[in-house]
Design a protein around this motif. Structure first.
Motif, PDB file in Angstrom:
ATOM      1  N   SER B  85       0.886  -1.139   0.000  1.00  0.00           N
ATOM      2  CA  SER B  85       0.000   0.000   0.000  1.00  0.00           C
ATOM      3  C   SER B  85       0.925   1.190   0.000  1.00  0.00           C
ATOM      4  N   ASN B  86       0.609   2.148  -0.818  1.00  0.00           N
ATOM      5  CA  ASN B  86       1.407   3.355  -0.760  1.00  0.00           C
ATOM      6  C   ASN B  86       0.905   4.212   0.374  1.00  0.00           C
ATOM      7  N   LEU B  87       1.721   5.154   0.762  1.00  0.00           N
ATOM      8  CA  LEU B  87       1.310   6.076   1.797  1.00  0.00           C
ATOM      9  C   LEU B  87       0.957   7.378   1.099  1.00  0.00           C
ATOM     10  N   TYR B  88       0.404   8.322   1.849  1.00  0.00           N
ATOM     11  CA  TYR B  88       0.116   9.615   1.238  1.00  0.00           C
ATOM     12  C   TYR B  88       1.413  10.412   1.205  1.00  0.00           C
ATOM     13  N   ASP B  89       2.076  10.331   0.029  1.00  0.00           N
ATOM     14  CA  ASP B  89       3.426  10.850  -0.117  1.00  0.00           C
ATOM     15  C   ASP B  89       3.567  12.329   0.209  1.00  0.00           C
ATOM     16  N   HIS B  90       2.498  13.081  -0.070  1.00  0.00           N
ATOM     17  CA  HIS B  90       2.615  14.525   0.085  1.00  0.00           C
ATOM     18  C   HIS B  90       2.482  14.955   1.537  1.00  0.00           C
ATOM     19  N   MET B  91       2.113  14.008   2.412  1.00  0.00           N
ATOM     20  CA  MET B  91       1.940  14.386   3.817  1.00  0.00           C
ATOM     21  C   MET B  91       3.247  14.239   4.581  1.00  0.00           C
ATOM     22  N   LYS B  92       3.356  14.995   5.653  1.00  0.00           N
ATOM     23  CA  LYS B  92       4.470  14.793   6.572  1.00  0.00           C
ATOM     24  C   LYS B  92       4.144  13.586   7.439  1.00  0.00           C
ATOM     25  N   GLY B  93       5.199  12.956   7.951  1.00  0.00           N
ATOM     26  CA  GLY B  93       5.009  11.734   8.734  1.00  0.00           C
ATOM     27  C   GLY B  93       3.967  11.872   9.827  1.00  0.00           C
ATOM     28  N   ILE B  94       4.102  12.909  10.618  1.00  0.00           N
ATOM     29  CA  ILE B  94       3.221  13.081  11.769  1.00  0.00           C
ATOM     30  C   ILE B  94       1.788  13.376  11.319  1.00  0.00           C
ATOM     31  N   GLN B  95       1.699  14.120  10.227  1.00  0.00           N
ATOM     32  CA  GLN B  95       0.392  14.491   9.686  1.00  0.00           C
ATOM     33  C   GLN B  95      -0.324  13.237   9.177  1.00  0.00           C
ATOM     34  N   PHE B  96       0.431  12.375   8.525  1.00  0.00           N
ATOM     35  CA  PHE B  96      -0.120  11.117   8.036  1.00  0.00           C
ATOM     36  C   PHE B  96      -0.657  10.275   9.191  1.00  0.00           C
ATOM     37  N   LEU B  97       0.149  10.157  10.238  1.00  0.00           N
ATOM     38  CA  LEU B  97      -0.288   9.334  11.363  1.00  0.00           C
ATOM     39  C   LEU B  97      -1.521   9.922  12.034  1.00  0.00           C
ATOM     40  N   ARG B  98      -1.573  11.243  12.119  1.00  0.00           N
ATOM     41  CA  ARG B  98      -2.744  11.859  12.765  1.00  0.00           C
ATOM     42  C   ARG B  98      -3.996  11.642  11.934  1.00  0.00           C
ATOM     43  N   TYR B  99      -3.839  11.681  10.618  1.00  0.00           N
ATOM     44  CA  TYR B  99      -4.989  11.408   9.748  1.00  0.00           C
ATOM     45  C   TYR B  99      -5.446   9.959   9.902  1.00  0.00           C
ATOM     46  N   MET B 100      -4.482   9.037   9.844  1.00  0.00           N
ATOM     47  CA  MET B 100      -4.812   7.627  10.020  1.00  0.00           C
ATOM     48  C   MET B 100      -5.428   7.393  11.406  1.00  0.00           C
ATOM     49  N   GLY B 101      -4.879   8.113  12.383  1.00  0.00           N
ATOM     50  CA  GLY B 101      -5.380   7.982  13.746  1.00  0.00           C
ATOM     51  C   GLY B 101      -6.843   8.387  13.848  1.00  0.00           C
ATOM     52  N   LYS B 102      -7.192   9.458  13.178  1.00  0.00           N
ATOM     53  CA  LYS B 102      -8.586   9.907  13.200  1.00  0.00           C
ATOM     54  C   LYS B 102      -9.491   8.854  12.595  1.00  0.00           C
ATOM     55  N   LEU B 103      -9.040   8.261  11.483  1.00  0.00           N
ATOM     56  CA  LEU B 103      -9.861   7.222  10.842  1.00  0.00           C
ATOM     57  C   LEU B 103      -9.978   5.992  11.739  1.00  0.00           C
ATOM     58  N   ALA B 104      -8.925   5.760  12.543  1.00  0.00           N
ATOM     59  CA  ALA B 104      -8.945   4.592  13.412  1.00  0.00           C
ATOM     60  C   ALA B 104      -9.590   4.902  14.758  1.00  0.00           C
TER      61      ALA B 104
END
Ligand code: ATP
Ligand code: MG
Lengths: 247, 305
Positions: B85-104
């Motif tokens: 699975s690719n990650l959201y390349d344009h996001m910063k690491g922490i921003q990506f995790l916070r987005y994933m965290g919200k979905l989870a």
């Protein structure tokens, strides 16, 4: 941009609000969308100022039976009718297929139901247009002194249709390069075919007449609800297709 | 122990190819279950069905007490790192995790996210765009996103492949920690040593079926009832010489292979080893070394084909 998300939706049921919010905010970030917003705002301002400075024209229009509101909103309505599909395609042609191509969709489907991904994205894009068109209408209101609610609603309903159609195309055509190309073709041809079909009585134009939005745009009447229904149908089909797909 | 995953006759066919034909498997709450199998055996296919990435062709499964038809209801309790699975390349690491965290449905604070990134070995990369991450860093952040939202079941498809040895050790530690917190972990790996070390039970997938199933020890002991012994002598023992000598012995010795200066033989019983050493010395060999050859999971794996 990771500030300002509504905190109260952190329950299991409303997780799609995060998809929605990301889609909404991301829409504002591309050069394409900024150009479109500027263009629409500029046109609204110019046309409203034009009529404001030529009250004679407005009175003439009035005396021939036109409603006052339509003359101020005519320019923006016309632009949305002619370029709405093109604009929506330009911003959102890859709304679904890009995530499938990149397989980022896997991060989403393992966390939230597929229908919420589709609907969340749809509402996010719709909200973008609601705001964008609102900016234009606020300008019109300031200049003309009246709030043209029905025209606004009509434009949004047209865009509701266009967005659900674009989302549907992005769901069934899995290559984002192809939907970009298709977007240009359809964005130009749909308005032409649509408008021709309204006035044509050729048998092969009938499906276009009833499936495309133009036939329902003539007056702000109950028939505009049909746009809503067709749009929802596109969304439902997209959800069904998404649910069946291996990602 | 409660079953957290219960799979019955689960099958997947792509076009006309049956990739999985009838998987039966239960995974218990609180265990680390290792899934192994050669490339293309169908491990990822299996995991993708369990996690709602692909649809099943037939069969059924239950996960956290919920049928596969209602998978949506338990997604919040399952953390997944898919194979690709690719990650959201344009996001910063922490921003990506916070987005994933919200979905989870994760409720941790920004500080906690930074701490998580540190735990997973991504200290200092929080503000970097994912685009600029190395392969291993991307792997680590994929693992991190699977831990968000406090899932009780964590499914990791090859979490350590491509990681440097130290990072791989860290991930193994992390998995053991997670188990101690009461979580269930299903993972795949091609590192059989790793599977041996951290799994409570192992399943070997081959020909679309679970060919072998058990604790690592059970699997290793089951493969052969014979004992393997490696011997180093002077002069070096050859298979020919061994055959010559053993013709006169009153116990069975079976030549297996030579490994560098060692000869590996199989004998049926413990006391045959004593006899073997005595006979070798008796025949004029200097016995330098005699050691038991442990069956490895690798042997089990090779034999399961
Ligand atoms: N979407 C698909 N369409 C067609 N065939 C597929 C698809 N996904 C997987 N396969 C096939 O299914 C088989 C199993 O693949 P899978 O990825 O599950 O193997 P694996 O055990 O995870 O292998 P690896 O160890 O390489 O990760 C392979 O033969 C693969 O070609
Ligand atoms: Mg795999």
């Amino acid at each position: 941009m990771d500030t300002g998300e509504p905190e109260e939706f952190r329950g299991g049921e409303c997780i799609m609000v995060h998809i929605l919010w990301r889609e909404f905010t991301d829409s504002f970030k591309s050069i394409r969308s900024i150009l479109i917003i500027l263009f629409l705002t500029f046109i609204s301002y110019q046309s409203a100022s034009f009529f404001e400075n030529n009250p004679g024209l407005v009175e003439e229009f009035f005396s021939t039976g036109g409603a006052e509101s339509s003359i101020y909103t005519a320019a923006i309505s016309l632009i949305v009718l002619m370029f709405g599909f093109l604009f929506v395609f330009a911003i959102s042609h890859d709304i679904i297929n890009k995530e499938i191509e990149m397989r980022t969709i896997r991060l989403l489907v393992t966390k939230i139901p597929r229908w919420q991904i589709v609907i969340g994205k749809f509402i996010g894009i719709l909200l973008f247009w609601v705001v964008t068109i609102l900016i234009s209408y606020v300008i019109l209101t300031v200049i003309s002194g009246t709030w043209h609610f029905l025209d606004y609603l009509q434009t949004i309903l047209f865009l509701f249709y266009a967005i659900s159609f674009v989302l549907f195309i992005s769901t069934i055509v899995l290559k984002s390069k192809l939907t970009m190309f298709l977007g240009i073709i359809l964005g130009i041809s749909l308005p032409i075919v649509g408008l021709v079909s309204v006035f044509s009585d050729k048998w092969y134009m009938i499906p276009f007449k009833y499936l495309l939005p133009y036939n329902y745009m003539e007056n702000a009447s109950f028939s505009m609800l049909i746009l809503l229904i067709i749009g929802i149908a596109y969304l439902l089909i997209s959800v069904v297709i998404m649910r069946r797909r291996d990602l | 122990m409660k079953n957290i995953i219960n799979v019955a006759q689960l099958a997947k066919r792509f076009g006309t190819t049956d990739v999985l034909n009838g998987i039966d498997l239960t995974i218990q709450e609180g265990e680390v279950f290792g899934f192994i199998g050669h490339n293309g055996a169908g491990k990822s296919t299996f995991i993708n069905m369990l996690t709602g990435i692909i649809n099943k062709s037939s069969g059924s499964f239950e996960i956290i007490g919920t049928s596969d038809q209602q998978l949506d209801d338990v997604k919040a309790k399952i953390g997944v790192m898919p194979d690709i699975s690719n990650l959201y390349d344009h996001m910063k690491g922490i921003q990506f995790l916070r987005y994933m965290g919200k979905l989870a449905g994760d409720t941790r604070t920004k500080q906690d996210y930074i701490a998580l990134m540190k735990d997973i070995g991504l200290e200092g990369a929080e503000k970097k765009k994912i685009k600029a991450y190395s392969f291993g860093m991307k792997k680590k952040i994929s693992i991190a996103q699977a831990l968000l939202g406090n899932p009780s079941l964590i499914i990791l498809d090859e979490p350590t492949s491509g990681l440097d040895p130290e990072s791989a050790i860290n991930i193994r530690k992390l998995i053991v920690d997670l188990q101690q917190q009461g979580k269930t972990i299903l993972l795949t790996s091609h590192n059989l040593d790793e599977i041996d070390k951290i799994s409570d039970r192992v399943g070997i997938l081959s020909d679309g079926k679970v060919k072998k199933l058990g604790t690592p020890d059970e699997l290793k002991n089951n493969t052969s009832s014979e004992l393997s012994v490696a011997i180093r002598t002077n002069p070096t023992l050859t298979s020919q010489k061994l055959a010559e000598l053993s013709a006169n012995w009153d116990f069975n010795v079976q030549f297996v292979t030579t490994k560098k200066k060692y000869v590996v033989v199989n004998v049926p019983h413990d006391n045959d080893i004593a006899k073997l050493s005595k006979e070798l010395i008796h025949s004029g060999f200097q016995l330098f070394e005699l050691r038991m050859e442990q069956q490895s999971l690798e042997d089990v794996f090779i034999n399961s084909k």
